[in-house]
Design an enzyme around this catalytic site. Structure first.
Site, PDB file in Angstrom:
ATOM      1  N   TYR A 243      54.534  48.542  12.143  1.00  0.00           N
ATOM      2  CA  TYR A 243      55.792  48.506  12.914  1.00  0.00           C
ATOM      3  C   TYR A 243      56.540  47.197  12.663  1.00  0.00           C
ATOM      4  O   TYR A 243      57.057  46.591  13.594  1.00  0.00           O
ATOM      5  CB  TYR A 243      55.479  48.644  14.406  1.00  0.00           C
ATOM      6  CG  TYR A 243      55.108  50.054  14.849  1.00  0.00           C
ATOM      7  CD1 TYR A 243      55.976  51.121  14.631  1.00  0.00           C
ATOM      8  CD2 TYR A 243      53.917  50.306  15.515  1.00  0.00           C
ATOM      9  CE1 TYR A 243      55.662  52.403  15.052  1.00  0.00           C
ATOM     10  CE2 TYR A 243      53.596  51.599  15.942  1.00  0.00           C
ATOM     11  CZ  TYR A 243      54.469  52.638  15.710  1.00  0.00           C
ATOM     12  OH  TYR A 243      54.165  53.911  16.137  1.00  0.00           O
TER      13      TYR A 243
ATOM     14  N   ASN B 282      55.004  60.366  22.538  1.00  0.00           N
ATOM     15  CA  ASN B 282      55.657  61.391  21.707  1.00  0.00           C
ATOM     16  C   ASN B 282      54.736  61.954  20.622  1.00  0.00           C
ATOM     17  O   ASN B 282      55.201  62.524  19.632  1.00  0.00           O
ATOM     18  CB  ASN B 282      56.981  60.877  21.134  1.00  0.00           C
ATOM     19  CG  ASN B 282      56.816  59.655  20.256  1.00  0.00           C
ATOM     20  OD1 ASN B 282      55.692  59.249  19.973  1.00  0.00           O
ATOM     21  ND2 ASN B 282      57.916  59.073  19.825  1.00  0.00           N
TER      22      ASN B 282
ATOM     23  N   HIS C 298      53.875  59.971  14.894  1.00  0.00           N
ATOM     24  CA  HIS C 298      54.819  59.128  14.160  1.00  0.00           C
ATOM     25  C   HIS C 298      55.050  59.814  12.824  1.00  0.00           C
ATOM     26  O   HIS C 298      54.120  60.353  12.231  1.00  0.00           O
ATOM     27  CB  HIS C 298      54.225  57.734  13.925  1.00  0.00           C
ATOM     28  CG  HIS C 298      54.950  56.959  12.881  1.00  0.00           C
ATOM     29  ND1 HIS C 298      56.098  56.247  13.154  1.00  0.00           N
ATOM     30  CD2 HIS C 298      54.734  56.820  11.549  1.00  0.00           C
ATOM     31  CE1 HIS C 298      56.538  55.686  12.044  1.00  0.00           C
ATOM     32  NE2 HIS C 298      55.726  56.020  11.054  1.00  0.00           N
TER      33      HIS C 298
ATOM     34  N   GLU D  11      54.779  53.080   4.004  1.00  0.00           N
ATOM     35  CA  GLU D  11      53.732  53.453   4.955  1.00  0.00           C
ATOM     36  C   GLU D  11      52.554  54.146   4.275  1.00  0.00           C
ATOM     37  O   GLU D  11      51.396  53.896   4.637  1.00  0.00           O
ATOM     38  CB  GLU D  11      54.324  54.347   6.048  1.00  0.00           C
ATOM     39  CG  GLU D  11      55.284  53.579   6.945  1.00  0.00           C
ATOM     40  CD  GLU D  11      55.891  54.402   8.067  1.00  0.00           C
ATOM     41  OE1 GLU D  11      56.569  53.809   8.917  1.00  0.00           O
ATOM     42  OE2 GLU D  11      55.688  55.642   8.094  1.00  0.00           O
TER      43      GLU D  11
HETATM   44  N1  LIG Z   1      63.896  52.827  23.135  1.00  0.00           N
HETATM   45  C1  LIG Z   1      62.580  52.974  22.977  1.00  0.00           C
HETATM   46  N2  LIG Z   1      61.760  52.927  24.024  1.00  0.00           N
HETATM   47  C2  LIG Z   1      60.440  53.056  23.857  1.00  0.00           C
HETATM   48  N3  LIG Z   1      59.832  53.237  22.675  1.00  0.00           N
HETATM   49  C3  LIG Z   1      60.603  53.297  21.621  1.00  0.00           C
HETATM   50  C4  LIG Z   1      61.994  53.167  21.703  1.00  0.00           C
HETATM   51  N4  LIG Z   1      62.477  53.263  20.476  1.00  0.00           N
HETATM   52  C5  LIG Z   1      61.432  53.440  19.660  1.00  0.00           C
HETATM   53  N5  LIG Z   1      60.300  53.456  20.366  1.00  0.00           N
HETATM   54  C6  LIG Z   1      58.942  53.551  19.855  1.00  0.00           C
HETATM   55  O1  LIG Z   1      58.947  53.022  18.583  1.00  0.00           O
HETATM   56  C7  LIG Z   1      58.364  53.951  17.730  1.00  0.00           C
HETATM   57  C8  LIG Z   1      58.876  53.933  16.339  1.00  0.00           C
HETATM   58  O2  LIG Z   1      58.280  54.923  15.583  1.00  0.00           O
HETATM   59  P1  LIG Z   1      57.484  56.162  16.207  1.00  0.00           P
HETATM   60  O3  LIG Z   1      57.989  57.385  15.572  1.00  0.00           O
HETATM   61  O4  LIG Z   1      56.045  55.841  16.154  1.00  0.00           O
HETATM   62  O5  LIG Z   1      57.877  56.249  17.751  1.00  0.00           O
HETATM   63  C9  LIG Z   1      58.682  55.276  18.332  1.00  0.00           C
HETATM   64  C10 LIG Z   1      58.442  54.987  19.776  1.00  0.00           C
HETATM   65  O6  LIG Z   1      57.057  55.008  20.065  1.00  0.00           O
END
Ligand SMILES: Nc1ncnc2c1ncn2[C@@H]1O[C@@H]2COP(=O)(O)O[C@H]2[C@H]1O
Length: 164
Positions: A52, A128, A131, A142
């Site tokens: 990240y 969610n 990823h 990645e």
């Molecule tokens: N506004 C936000 N609030 C909380 N988590 C976020 C937000 N934006 C991005 N993320 C997190 O950041 C991650 C970036 O990639 P992911 O697809 O793993 O899923 C995303 C969420 O878990």
């Protein structure tokens, strides 16, 4: 002619805790994506930062810290999926970052419901489930971060052998 691409998917701790691994992988297989790499890993702080690396800059320190902490709390399963326009197709099957904005039929739309407001009110973590690499450049970074080339495999699916 569409490009054959590789993309990285992580099944996050909430997917494993909820016993959704098989059903999520099935979605990708049913859509014709081929699993060419798979591993389970408990991320440490250094690895979370590498995965990240741009999250803090994009969304701020609290989102970064919450996400990195969440991702280290339990093992994740990493998959490399291959297929025609795999990066965009996997994103389409996954749904939006916030599950409550994801259409029914998507993985997040069917199996999760966290909203932005709930996430912001509850330590910035959005449950969610998965990823998925955001674009082809991110996918290349990645896939190389998570997998050595010796851990990626080539084989033919039945469709490739007998249909196309
Ligand atoms: N506004 C936000 N609030 C909380 N988590 C976020 C937000 N934006 C991005 N993320 C997190 O950041 C991650 C970036 O990639 P992911 O697809 O793993 O899923 C995303 C969420 O878990």
């Amino acid at each position: 002619m569409s490009a054959v691409e590789r993309t990285l998917v992580l099944l996050k701790p909430d997917a494993l805790a909820r016993g959704l691994v098989g059903r999520i992988v099935q979605r990708f297989e049913e859509a014709g994506l081929k699993v060419i790499g798979v591993k389970m890993k408990l991320m440490d702080a250094d690895f979370a930062r590498r995965h990240y690396f741009d999250l803090e800059e994009r969304f701020g320190a609290s989102v970064y810290n919450a996400t990195a902490t969440f991702m280290q709390q339990a093992p994740v399963i990493a998959l490399v999926l291959e297929g025609a326009e795999a990066v965009a197709n996997v994103r389409r099957l996954a749904g939006k970052t916030f599950p409550n904005e994801s259409a029914p039929g998507t993985i997040r739309g069917d199996f999760a419901h966290t909203s932005k407001a709930y996430s912001e009110a509850n330590h910035q973590v959005v449950a969610n489930l998965i990823h998925a690499s955001g674009n082809t450049e991110e996918a290349k970074y990645e896939v190389e971060l998570w997998f050595d080339s010796s851990e990626l495999f080539e084989y033919k699916t039945l469709a490739e052998r007998f249909v196309f």
